[in-house]
Design a protein around this motif. Structure first.
Motif, short mmCIF file in Angstrom:
data_model
loop_
_atom_site.label_atom_id
_atom_site.label_comp_id
_atom_site.label_asym_id
_atom_site.label_seq_id
_atom_site.Cartn_x
_atom_site.Cartn_y
_atom_site.Cartn_z
N ASP A 16 0.81 -1.21 0.00
CA ASP A 16 0.00 0.00 0.00
C ASP A 16 0.85 1.27 0.00
OD1 ASP A 16 -2.33 -1.53 0.09
OD2 ASP A 16 -2.41 -1.51 2.29
N VAL A 17 2.07 1.15 0.53
CA VAL A 17 2.94 2.34 0.63
C VAL A 17 4.20 2.19 -0.22
CG1 VAL A 17 2.09 2.98 2.90
CG2 VAL A 17 4.00 1.39 2.72
N VAL A 35 6.95 2.74 9.31
CA VAL A 35 6.24 4.01 9.39
C VAL A 35 7.22 5.14 9.71
CG1 VAL A 35 4.44 5.31 10.60
CG2 VAL A 35 4.11 2.89 10.10
N ALA A 36 8.14 4.88 10.63
CA ALA A 36 9.14 5.90 10.98
C ALA A 36 9.97 6.30 9.77
CB ALA A 36 10.03 5.37 12.10
N MET A 37 10.40 5.32 8.99
CA MET A 37 11.18 5.61 7.79
C MET A 37 10.38 6.45 6.81
SD MET A 37 12.66 2.94 4.95
CE MET A 37 10.97 2.61 4.41
N LEU A 38 9.11 6.07 6.58
CA LEU A 38 8.27 6.81 5.64
C LEU A 38 7.99 8.24 6.12
CD1 LEU A 38 5.71 3.97 4.82
CD2 LEU A 38 7.39 4.92 3.24
N ALA A 39 7.91 8.42 7.44
CA ALA A 39 7.62 9.74 7.99
C ALA A 39 8.87 10.58 8.17
CB ALA A 39 6.90 9.59 9.32
N TYR A 45 11.57 7.59 18.18
CA TYR A 45 10.59 8.68 18.34
C TYR A 45 9.18 8.18 18.01
CZ TYR A 45 8.35 13.24 17.97
OH TYR A 45 7.52 14.30 18.15
N TYR A 46 9.05 7.43 16.90
CA TYR A 46 7.71 6.95 16.52
C TYR A 46 7.19 5.96 17.57
CZ TYR A 46 3.75 5.00 14.17
OH TYR A 46 2.47 4.60 13.90
N ILE A 47 8.04 5.11 18.10
CA ILE A 47 7.61 4.18 19.14
C ILE A 47 7.09 4.95 20.36
CG2 ILE A 47 8.44 2.45 20.80
CD1 ILE A 47 10.31 1.43 18.57
N ARG A 48 7.76 6.04 20.70
CA ARG A 48 7.30 6.86 21.82
C ARG A 48 5.93 7.45 21.53
NH1 ARG A 48 12.49 9.24 21.76
NH2 ARG A 48 11.59 11.29 21.37
N LEU A 49 5.68 7.81 20.27
CA LEU A 49 4.37 8.34 19.89
C LEU A 49 3.28 7.30 20.14
CD1 LEU A 49 4.80 10.26 16.50
CD2 LEU A 49 4.17 11.23 18.72
N ALA A 64 3.69 14.51 8.67
CA ALA A 64 4.53 13.48 8.06
C ALA A 64 4.02 12.09 8.39
CB ALA A 64 5.98 13.66 8.53
N VAL A 65 3.59 11.89 9.65
CA VAL A 65 3.05 10.58 10.06
C VAL A 65 1.73 10.32 9.33
CG1 VAL A 65 2.08 9.28 11.99
CG2 VAL A 65 4.20 10.56 12.28
N ALA A 66 0.89 11.34 9.20
CA ALA A 66 -0.38 11.18 8.50
C ALA A 66 -0.15 10.79 7.04
CB ALA A 66 -1.19 12.47 8.57
N GLN A 67 0.84 11.39 6.42
CA GLN A 67 1.16 11.05 5.03
C GLN A 67 1.69 9.62 4.94
OE1 GLN A 67 3.76 13.85 3.14
NE2 GLN A 67 3.67 12.85 1.15
N ALA A 68 2.53 9.23 5.89
CA ALA A 68 3.08 7.87 5.88
C ALA A 68 1.98 6.84 6.05
CB ALA A 68 4.12 7.74 6.99
N LEU A 69 0.96 7.16 6.83
CA LEU A 69 -0.13 6.21 7.09
C LEU A 69 -1.27 6.34 6.08
CD1 LEU A 69 -0.32 6.44 10.99
CD2 LEU A 69 0.63 4.58 9.62
#
Length: 286
Positions: A16-17, A35-39, A45-49, A64-69
């Protein structure tokens, strides 16, 4: 926020990505590292999110996270709202009463079903035609309850799964605006206990407000209906929605609406006993 990110991450596949998929994956959907790489952020940092240990991400990171997802505009806005603190949220509470002017407006639409919804999909008011349209339900009180907990919902909504996902996504959108709403929490808790399907869809974190769509309905007395509907925010009561159903002019649904209107304005009269025949006095005198 962590539950939302996790659900949306697990709903995506690598293809999908644009990522290759090698071998068997131990987790559903994308990995956190992907997801972290795409964002463009670090994996830590993403794991903490997702774990809720990063309480104030920047708008740029959220974008950036919204775009990655692959979030659409509404889901991306929902993500931003979930990151607001209590002091940052607008202190506008939903009203349970409907203004007299709006009631008079709806009641003047004799050929158009219209009703007002609260944020938890409670029916706050309805005109006579809308009430007649939903007469097959035990109560015309809450759309989510009617879909998931009333047996009539499976017959009335011909595309039941679509209606089910729509109701839950609308509740999710309302929750994003007011996560402290006691009424939304009450509806979610009740339906999660009564319907495994509701509980499963709620965990998907789908977000979608009412807008303009079509519906296929089936009324127990007038049959199949093909309608269009629009939802409008009520000025002065921003957490209320005015929902209006429309039929194609001169079509079968318009004729069905007219039948319902006639049933309201001209209720059937109760049957009376036939008068007893006059006695045959001549026979009695014989």
């Amino acid at each position: 926020m962590g539950d939302f990110l996790r659900a949306r991450r697990e709903a995506l596949k690598p293809q999908d990505v644009g990522l290759p998929e090698y071998g068997r994956r131990r987790v559903p959907g994308l990995r956190r590292e992907e997801v972290a790489m795409l964002a463009g952020v670090s994996s830590d940092y993403y794991i903490r999110l997702e774990q809720g240990r990063e309480s104030s991400p920047s708008p740029q990171v959220l974008d950036a996270v919204a775009q990655a997802l692959k979030l659409d505009a509404e889901a991306a806005d929902h993500l931003h709202r979930l990151c607001l603190t209590a002091s940052q949220r607008p202190r506008v509470r939903g009203r349970a009463d409907v203004s007299r002017q709006l009631l008079e407006l709806m009641n003047g639409w004799e050929h158009t079903p219209a009703f007002v919804l609260g944020p938890a999909l409670d029916v706050l008011a309805a005109n006579p035609l809308a009430t007649a349209l939903h007469s097959g339900f035990d109560q015309f009180d809450n759309l989510a309850r009617m879909v998931f907990a009333d047996p009539a919902g499976r017959e009335f909504y011909q595309e039941w799964e679509r209606a089910a996902h729509s109701c839950v996504a609308e509740l999710r959108a309302a929750y994003g605006h007011d996560p402290e709403s006691a009424r939304i929490a009450e509806v979610v808790a009740e339906l999660s206990g009564r319907s495994a399907e509701f509980a499963a869809i709620w965990k998907r974190h789908e977000v979608k407000s009412k807008s303009q769509e079509g519906k296929r309905l089936k009324h127990p007395e007038v049959g199949d209906l093909q309608i269009k509907f629009a939802a409008f925010t009520v000025n002065g009561a921003p957490h209320q929605q005015l929902v209006v159903y429309q039929a194609e002019p001169a079509g079968p649904t318009a004729a069905a609406f007219e039948t319902l209107r006639t049933m309201i304005t001209e209720p059937s009269q109760p049957r009376t006993s036939a008068p007893a025949p006059a006695p045959d006095l001549a026979a009695e005198n014989q």
